[in-house]
Structures are given as structure tokens and as C-alpha cells.
Design a protein around this motif. Sequence first.
Motif, PDB file in Angstrom:
ATOM      1  N   UNK A 731       0.581  -0.586   0.007  1.00 46.83           N
ATOM      2  CA  UNK A 731      -0.164  -0.144  -0.086  1.00 46.83           C
ATOM      3  C   UNK A 731       1.209   1.360  -0.137  1.00 46.83           C
ATOM      4  N   UNK A 732       1.931   1.053   0.653  1.00 44.07           N
ATOM      5  CA  UNK A 732       2.513   2.371   0.662  1.00 44.07           C
ATOM      6  C   UNK A 732       3.601   2.874  -0.620  1.00 44.07           C
ATOM      7  N   UNK A 733       3.929   1.858  -1.319  1.00 44.05           N
ATOM      8  CA  UNK A 733       4.827   2.077  -2.609  1.00 44.05           C
ATOM      9  C   UNK A 733       5.787   2.622  -2.328  1.00 44.05           C
ATOM     10  N   UNK A 775       5.833   6.103   7.278  1.00 42.64           N
ATOM     11  CA  UNK A 775       5.094   6.039   6.443  1.00 42.64           C
ATOM     12  C   UNK A 775       3.616   5.799   6.149  1.00 42.64           C
ATOM     13  N   UNK A 776       2.868   6.590   5.635  1.00 42.71           N
ATOM     14  CA  UNK A 776       1.846   6.644   6.408  1.00 42.71           C
ATOM     15  C   UNK A 776       0.415   6.579   4.390  1.00 42.71           C
ATOM     16  N   UNK A 777      -0.360   6.053   5.148  1.00 42.09           N
ATOM     17  CA  UNK A 777      -1.538   5.800   4.050  1.00 42.09           C
ATOM     18  C   UNK A 777      -3.075   6.542   4.556  1.00 42.09           C
ATOM     19  N   UNK A 778      -3.709   7.087   3.611  1.00 44.66           N
ATOM     20  CA  UNK A 778      -5.076   8.299   3.867  1.00 44.66           C
ATOM     21  C   UNK A 778      -5.898   7.372   2.952  1.00 44.66           C
ATOM     22  N   UNK A 779      -7.165   6.630   3.417  1.00 48.05           N
ATOM     23  CA  UNK A 779      -8.075   6.504   2.556  1.00 48.05           C
ATOM     24  C   UNK A 779      -9.116   6.454   2.630  1.00 48.05           C
ATOM     25  N   UNK A 780      -9.635   6.584   1.641  1.00 47.40           N
ATOM     26  CA  UNK A 780     -11.509   6.327   1.310  1.00 47.40           C
ATOM     27  C   UNK A 780     -12.376   4.739   1.789  1.00 47.40           C
ATOM     28  N   UNK A 814      -7.090   6.259  -1.928  1.00 51.06           N
ATOM     29  CA  UNK A 814      -6.210   5.957  -1.173  1.00 51.06           C
ATOM     30  C   UNK A 814      -4.533   6.964  -1.524  1.00 51.06           C
ATOM     31  N   UNK A 815      -4.160   7.369  -1.020  1.00 48.34           N
ATOM     32  CA  UNK A 815      -3.272   8.607  -0.828  1.00 48.34           C
ATOM     33  C   UNK A 815      -2.304   8.132  -0.422  1.00 48.34           C
ATOM     34  N   UNK A 816      -0.384   8.258  -0.180  1.00 52.06           N
ATOM     35  CA  UNK A 816       0.639   7.638   0.387  1.00 52.06           C
ATOM     36  C   UNK A 816       1.610   9.215   0.130  1.00 52.06           C
ATOM     37  N   UNK A 817       2.506   8.958   0.648  1.00 51.40           N
ATOM     38  CA  UNK A 817       3.959   9.862   0.432  1.00 51.40           C
ATOM     39  C   UNK A 817       4.766   8.659   0.430  1.00 51.40           C
ATOM     40  N   UNK A 818       5.076   8.351  -0.586  1.00 52.02           N
ATOM     41  CA  UNK A 818       6.288   6.628  -0.370  1.00 52.02           C
ATOM     42  C   UNK A 818       7.266   7.650  -0.022  1.00 52.02           C
ATOM     43  N   UNK A 819       7.513   9.027  -0.627  1.00 51.59           N
ATOM     44  CA  UNK A 819       8.979   9.241   0.288  1.00 51.59           C
ATOM     45  C   UNK A 819       9.300  10.388   0.765  1.00 51.59           C
ATOM     46  N   UNK A 820      10.254  10.678   1.354  1.00 50.60           N
ATOM     47  CA  UNK A 820      10.569  12.631   2.070  1.00 50.60           C
ATOM     48  C   UNK A 820      10.495  12.964   1.005  1.00 50.60           C
ATOM     49  N   UNK A 835      -2.565   9.159 -10.391  1.00 46.81           N
ATOM     50  CA  UNK A 835      -2.129  10.663 -10.583  1.00 46.81           C
ATOM     51  C   UNK A 835      -1.017  10.485  -9.311  1.00 46.81           C
ATOM     52  N   UNK A 836      -0.505  11.708  -9.882  1.00 45.01           N
ATOM     53  CA  UNK A 836       0.412  12.300  -8.495  1.00 45.01           C
ATOM     54  C   UNK A 836       0.352  13.700  -7.727  1.00 45.01           C
ATOM     55  N   UNK A 837       0.362  14.093  -6.921  1.00 49.94           N
ATOM     56  CA  UNK A 837      -0.024  15.213  -6.616  1.00 49.94           C
ATOM     57  C   UNK A 837       1.510  15.955  -5.678  1.00 49.94           C
ATOM     58  N   UNK A 838       1.522  17.432  -6.508  1.00 45.63           N
ATOM     59  CA  UNK A 838       2.226  17.996  -5.477  1.00 45.63           C
ATOM     60  C   UNK A 838       2.048  18.595  -4.074  1.00 45.63           C
ATOM     61  N   UNK A 839       3.794  19.009  -2.973  1.00 42.43           N
ATOM     62  CA  UNK A 839       3.111  19.050  -1.641  1.00 42.43           C
ATOM     63  C   UNK A 839       3.807  19.853  -1.485  1.00 42.43           C
ATOM     64  N   UNK A 840       3.086  21.597  -0.909  1.00 40.06           N
ATOM     65  CA  UNK A 840       4.076  21.901  -0.890  1.00 40.06           C
ATOM     66  C   UNK A 840       5.447  21.559   0.393  1.00 40.06           C
ATOM     67  N   UNK A 841       6.568  21.734   0.959  1.00 42.20           N
ATOM     68  CA  UNK A 841       7.641  22.252   1.309  1.00 42.20           C
ATOM     69  C   UNK A 841       7.580  21.290   2.239  1.00 42.20           C
ATOM     70  N   UNK A 842       8.182  19.730   3.011  1.00 41.08           N
ATOM     71  CA  UNK A 842       7.892  19.080   3.933  1.00 41.08           C
ATOM     72  C   UNK A 842       9.526  19.012   4.158  1.00 41.08           C
ATOM     73  N   UNK A 843       9.780  18.239   5.803  1.00 40.95           N
ATOM     74  CA  UNK A 843      10.884  18.472   6.233  1.00 40.95           C
ATOM     75  C   UNK A 843      11.989  17.567   5.001  1.00 40.95           C
ATOM     76  N   UNK A 844      12.774  18.015   4.682  1.00 36.17           N
ATOM     77  CA  UNK A 844      13.526  17.886   3.223  1.00 36.17           C
ATOM     78  C   UNK A 844      14.343  16.100   3.191  1.00 36.17           C
ATOM     79  N   UNK A 845      14.976  15.431   2.629  1.00 32.59           N
ATOM     80  CA  UNK A 845      15.736  14.610   1.968  1.00 32.59           C
ATOM     81  C   UNK A 845      16.957  15.145   2.627  1.00 32.59           C
ATOM     82  N   UNK A 846      17.718  13.968   3.597  1.00 33.66           N
ATOM     83  CA  UNK A 846      18.735  14.435   4.059  1.00 33.66           C
ATOM     84  C   UNK A 846      19.951  13.865   2.885  1.00 33.66           C
ATOM     85  N   UNK A 847      21.327  13.896   3.785  1.00 38.51           N
ATOM     86  CA  UNK A 847      22.311  13.335   2.993  1.00 38.51           C
ATOM     87  C   UNK A 847      22.525  11.803   2.719  1.00 38.51           C
TER      88      UNK A 847
END
Length: 847
Positions: A731-733, A775-780, A814-820, A835-847
Motif C-alpha cells: 500500500x505504501x509504494x 510512511x502513512x496511507x490516507x484512504x477513503x 488512497x493517497x500515500x507519501x512514499x518518500x520524504x 495521479x501524482x499530487x504536488x505538495x508544499x514543502x516538507x522536511x527535506x531529504x537528508x544526505x
Amino acid sequence: MKQLVTVITMATLAVGVAVASETLREKTSTGLGIAVDGSGRITELSGAGVNRLHPDEPGFLITIREYEKDGECWKVSGQTLVPKRMVPIVGARGKDKVWGIEFDNDAAVSVRIENRGRYLRLEIVEATSPVGIAVVNWGPYPTTLHDTVGRYLGVVRNKDFAIGALSLGIGTDGNDRAACFCDGEKPGGMLTLSTIDHTRPVRYNYGHFISAPAKEAGTVGGAIALWGVADPTKDRELDLVEEIVRAEGLPYPTIDGVWAKKSPRANESAFWVNYDDTSIDAWIKAARVTGIRVLSRYNCFGNWGHFEPDPVAFKAGWEGLKTCSDKARAHGIRTTAYTLSTFTRAFRLPEPFIAPKLDPRFNRYVDTTTTLTRALPGPEGVKTRDTFNYVFWADPPLPAGVADNEIRLAKNPKTFSLFVINAEIVDEKVKSLGNRPTPRRFLDIDGELVVYRTAATNDTEVVLGDCERGFYGSTIRAHPVGTRVTRLDGYDHYDSLMPGTDEMIGEVAVNIAAAAKRGGMGNIILDGVECADRSGNSNYSVNRFIRTIFDHLPKENVTFVGSRMTHYTWHIFTTQSWGEHDLKRGIRGSQLETRLQHQLDLRRNNYPNKLGQYYPDSCSLEDIDWIMAFAAGHDAGVDFQFGLPKTYEKCERIRLWEDARRAGAFTESEKRLMRQTDTLWELKREGGKFTLSFVRRWKGDRFEELPASAAPVKAFGAGTAVMPRSIDREWVHASGQCERWCITDDLTAGVSAKPVDFEVTSPVDNRKWAMTVPLFVMRVPENSSPVVNPVAHYCWGNRRSKIRIKTTLASGEYVTIPHRVSLATVYNARHELLREVDLEDIPRASF
């Protein structure tokens, strides 16, 4: 100041009270409109006839920050002044209108505003203040546009309109925040650029350094263009920006006659290899088999600063390097001048900026100037070693006695700590690249370069140990007691010194361009370019450095790649390509989230996409398929760094995918599917036709999975609930190429007339640089009403991000954010990507 105040006063007396309410109003033929009232405040920022001005965020034509005295230097005030009054200056008529803008403290700025038809041009023509104006901020320009933001290009968008702000000179920039999301409760996107004065010395970097003033870098002449596009697409935006670029004489690099931003060759894949004059023919053959058109040798110079050819790789010097380039060009392959920009050091050749005597313009800690308390002998009896034949990260054992030199300095109670080193400092973020030696620190002792590794203090002295005299071939001389000593600014793990004036930085730029021309190299890589700001003049120095290189090279068929982009250098850089080896996460997980976020940033800023470096020597053909499908999904080139292949199986597989990508063989739907990192694909070519087939989903095993309780979730609002976890990784992908992760309990959303809000808290992880990704999944649920624009509050350490998921979830979706990274994906109950959904800024990926 007196002249501007007089003019404004005369205008006020001439037209009386009416002036205070007079409004600037302009509209372009593309539908962008702006209105500013008599106080300098924006009252309308419209697109296609609709006011896009944010209702809760104040907007101004300009704001300013003044100077404050800081000892013998200056500093920028922390207070931003907003305008009090804005009036037309007498005599302004027609398309060119000059407005005077007054602030507190008797500060004033006059701005010329020209309607160029399809865009507005704004330029500072005067800026005065009793203490001096340090910064003129263009804006902020807050809008209700927030579907996507191009933070480098400087653009905010919704589906029906986009508004952008474009710098017209090297002294005006927005760093990587020329556009950003608004912070308030109501969503929006904001534009802001800054023209910064660099004519005065300013302390920077915790006060350890003082900037070198650039007398030509004042605020007068700073200019921007405001533009707008209806029904924005990449092509529509680029068409208008290209028009502005050409009209304003901005950098305009082309490839085969096409603007680099539009050229299909801008993101060509490359080989990163150490070819030399004996192996160039074999590498050309491998490149032709692979379909590669760029060869990048990542260390072809024997010194950095003057950039002369490595005498081991190119025994005939410039002639040998040029011959390699000419051979490659005969097959349509460009060679590369890889540099670490302004990093300065010797390798196998002396560096003239260092030897025989240090250039006094190297950057230095201003508060470390002290004196020797014990004389240092001349070259007789001082043991040294060859410092020309080792590379960074590799520090061979010192010959006996070489590091026995001890240096004693007079102790300054206020600054002696700047000499002290923690010998245990190791950059843990890059341990996987191999253990590095104890960092060196650099000293200038009357023109002799000396390094030390340890430091101790007593009541009156700083005692430096493990020292080497005459480093990089600088001349060893006797130094009496009282000789001045200064610690130099260096980049420890590359053993490099940093130029400290724009003059010297400009000389390095000219040397890079000269080396590229003399060596016949048509691809310029400026790694570490962010350190070109060591003059203390921030992005002005970086922009000036890159612009100087650009101005000294042909404008046709020369490409530029850098490690960091500023708003202004958007014009020059062809693309960005960064991603390095990661032994912990394997080739598929190698800096995966960093690469993903870069692809999103490049797309949102209308850049050609590149994935960065991959190291395929020990990978499988399935790994090659994964990399190339991932790249094709983003329409991105790839840089491959590996040894000369004995067989061409991997090269032929890369060629298959590259040919398909260049031929435009993939539909947008197929690209979207290939962008999912947990999928594997197979590509075949039969009779000139490409066939793409889904193979399977894959799951990495390089991680520790935590229980759902490690990442608690909360639900807010009617119809929302948290239920015990009932899903698995399918489910998380997410491919799972991380150290630790945690799938939360179920977040469900049912019938709700109010916004659907959830809170997700990241697991506590005290390991330095470690990532624990919840990793979370929000589903209807099935047979439930749609949910519109759900919100997730993401808690990561002491940070809290409000993630608006701007989509409508139908029953069973359902919608998931599989990567930070700032992208979500929506699936149906059969796990099919919708579909893909653009998000506003979230804590960015580190090295």
C-alpha cells in the motif's frame, strides 16, 4: 538624498492631498496586472482579470533594510522597513514612469517602471539613506497561486495562471527562495527578490571573516521583470521568459542553435571516467556503444586555481588533453572540464596562487592574526614530503620526522579557540565514502603555507602540533619571533584554500574558461560553486564567478552544470546533476530521496532533468533497467561513473533505454508509472519499435521496520479515524531503501463537511544523520463520500509541517507519501496509480 526629497516635496505641494492616494496601475498584454496605492502597498496583483493578491499577506512594491555600524565594519539591520508614501516624480510620462518611495529614517528609493508590453520592467534609479541602504527587497509579492512553486526560476502557479519575477542582473537574486509558499493558514505562493549592496565591509560567518567590498555592487541599477502567463505550461512559460532574456541581454546559451532550456540535448547522459591519452580511444568506443555523447573526466587537472593538465594522465600536456577532446568531438562526443570551482590546491603540479609564495588574497580568519613566540628555522633541517602526489581523502603515512615541527603562537584570549581542533571530527554523513584523515588547518606565515592537525594552549601560548612546513611547494623560509601568523579559510576534506576577494575569484573564473577552451572541452562542471561566495558578498560573488566563465566561452554548444543553483544562474546552468554513491542503501537506494526531490525541483523550475551519478560496476542488468526506467519516467539523463568495461552488455542495455527516451517512445502515462520507485520494467526493441512491459514490484531489504506505535497518529474532524494497522508495504509504494521505517496505523476518512486533518509524528531517532521515515496511507473507505484537500500535520523532531494534499479522494481511493519529498501519489483499491499530487514543502531529504 536631498535631491530626491526635494522632488517628492515639490510633487506633494503641486498636487496636494491627491498625491497620497494616487495609484500606480499597470497591465501587460499577457494578462498580468498590478496596482500600488500611495503608501507603496500592493492593492491588486491580477492574472487574467482575477485579483490573485493574497488576502492575509501584506505586499509592497519594495521594502528595504538599512546598514548598522558594527565596530570597524557594518552589518545589515534586522529590521525591514515598509514604505510610508509613494508618489510619481515630476516629469514622469508615458511608458517610463519613475516613482519615489519614502521610508522611515529619511530613507528613499526611486524606481523606474516600464511596461514592455508582455512584461513589466522595474529598476532602482536612486537609493539614499543617512546610514545607507543595505538591501532593497522586491516585494514581497504574495499571491493565492500555490499549485506549484518554482523557487529558483521565481514563479508561482495555479492551473489557470502563473506569475513570475526575474532578476535582470548579477546583483539581484533570491537564492533558492525567489518563490516560496506562504506560511499562513490560507494557502498561497510568494515572490521576492533582493538587490543587495556590497560596497561596505561586513562581518559574516559568525563574525570570523570580513567581506571584501565590491565598489561596483551597489543597489542602484538593480532590476527585475514581472511576468504572467495564462493557462501555464512549461512551453508557454519558457516562451515568455526567453523573450525577456533576449530583450534584456541576459545569458542565452544555445545547443545547436536552440536555447539550452528547450534543447533536447540539454540533459544528455554522460560517462564519468578517468580517461587519459592512452585510454581515450577505448572510452570513445564504449561511449558510442552506449549512445553517450558526453565524457567527463572528474580530475583532469594537476592543480586547482590555474587548471593545468594532469601530467600523468596527459603526458603531452595541453596538446594531449586537446587531442583527446578532438578525438571525441570527431564522434559527436563532448569532453568535460570538471572543477571544484574556487577550491584552490596543488595535485601533481604546483599551484601558482600558492607556490612559491601564498597569494595574500586568500580568505582568512580576521581575528586570528597573531605572532610567533618561537622562531622557525629555514629549509635546512626541516623535513618535508611530496605533497603533490596524493588526492583528497587519501593521506599516506608521514615519513619520520616530517610532522615533528611545532609552532608556538602568542595567545589572544578572545580568539585562541579558533586555532583549536577537535581531532575526532569526521563527516559522519559521508563515512560510506571511506574514512577520511584528521582534518588539516592552514596557516599563512609570511607567505609560507603551513598545515597543522592538533592544537593545545597554556597560559600564554597556542601550541600547534603535527605540522608540515612548505605545504604544496610554498617556499620554506626562516621566521623570527614576532612574525605575523594568520589562519586561512580552507575546505578541510578537499585540502583546499578559498580565494577571499571577488578579484581573485574572477581570476579563477578566467582560468577555468581558458582551460576549457585550450583543452577543447565543451561541458563545464562547477562542483562546490556555492563556495565562490567566500569574498563575503554572498550570491553576488557566485553569480559574478559563473557569469565571468560564461562570458569567456562560446555561447553555442557549451553546457554548464553546477552543484548549486541561484536564481540568477538559472540563466546559465544547463541543468543540475547530483547524486553520489551510498554503500548502505545499494545502487537503487543511493541518495534516492535527494535525487527525487531534485527531479521535482528541476521540473517545477522548467529545467531539463538529470539524475546524478550512478556507479554500475557491480550492479545487475535488472539494476540497469530500474535506473533507466526511473530516468525515463523523469525524462532525465544519467551520469555513469565506472571502470572501462570488458564487455558491453550493460552499455547496450543503457543504449536501448537512451534511444527510446530520445525517440519520445514513452507516453506521459507510462512515464508516470515508471516514476514509481517500487516498480521494475522491461524494454524491448523489435523492428525499430519499442515495447515497455511491467515486470513486478520490488521491495528492498536494507532497513529495520518499527512497529506502528513508534509513529503515533491522531485524527481531527468529523468522519476521521485511526484504526489498527491493516496494510502492508504494498500500500505504501516505497521501495524500502532506507535504514529504518515505520508504517503507521490506518488513517481513514469518511463523510466530512469539514477539512480532514491528521497528525503523524516521526519516531525518535537519536543517531546522528539517521533517517527514520514514517510512511502513512490516507484512504477513503468504499461507499463513502469524497474527501477534498485532506491535510496531514507532519512532526519531525522539533519541526512541524502542514502538508496540504491538494486533491479529491473518491470512494475506495488512497493517497500515500512514499518518500520524504514534496510529492504524493493516489491509487485506487486495486493499487493502480491514478495521479501524482504536488505538495508544499516538507522536511527535506537528508544526505
